[in-house]
Scaffold this motif. Structure first.
Motif: not given
Length: 120
Positions: A7-34
């Motif tokens: 149902n869900y997968v979690e992955l580590p990220a040293k820099d959340l902002e960098a990963n959000k920018a990459f996956f949003s720009r490259c693949f069109g993913w959307q993000f919600e911060d908690y």
């Protein structure tokens, strides 16, 4: 939701902002911060999230490999490079298809695959 299904997968990220920018720009993913240390992604085929951590997810260290699908493998490889991903393994063939591996901005390894097109 389906009972007893992934149902869900979690992955580590040293820099959340960098990963959000990459996956949003490259693949069109959307993000919600908690909070400051977690962001959930959607529009990725399977929902999941990145948690702040000082380690990476790599198959060589026993982690699962998350594999994306693309109808246009070469175009996707070019897009990954343009968005700042690092190609870990260039396109190669395997039974049933072709794929490449890349590292996201935090060093996590991913793969993208495509079916072999039928000739004729």
């Amino acid at each position: 939701m389906q009972n007893n299904q992934i149902n869900y997968v979690e992955l580590p990220a040293k820099d959340l902002e960098a990963n959000k920018a990459f996956f949003s720009r490259c693949f069109g993913w959307q993000f919600e911060d908690y909070g400051a240390d977690y962001t959930a992604f959607s529009n990725a085929g399977l929902d999941g999230g990145f948690f702040r951590a000082n380690f990476t997810s790599r198959p060589q260290t026993g982690a699962a490999l998350v594999v994306l699908y693309s109808d246009h493998l070469e175009t996707t490889l070019e897009r990954v490079e343009q968005c700042g991903g690092i190609i870990e393994q260039p396109i190669f063939e395997f039974p049933g298809g072709r794929r490449f591996h890349f590292l996201d901005p935090c060093g996590n390894e991913w793969a993208v695959w495509s079916k072999v097109k039928a000739e004729g």
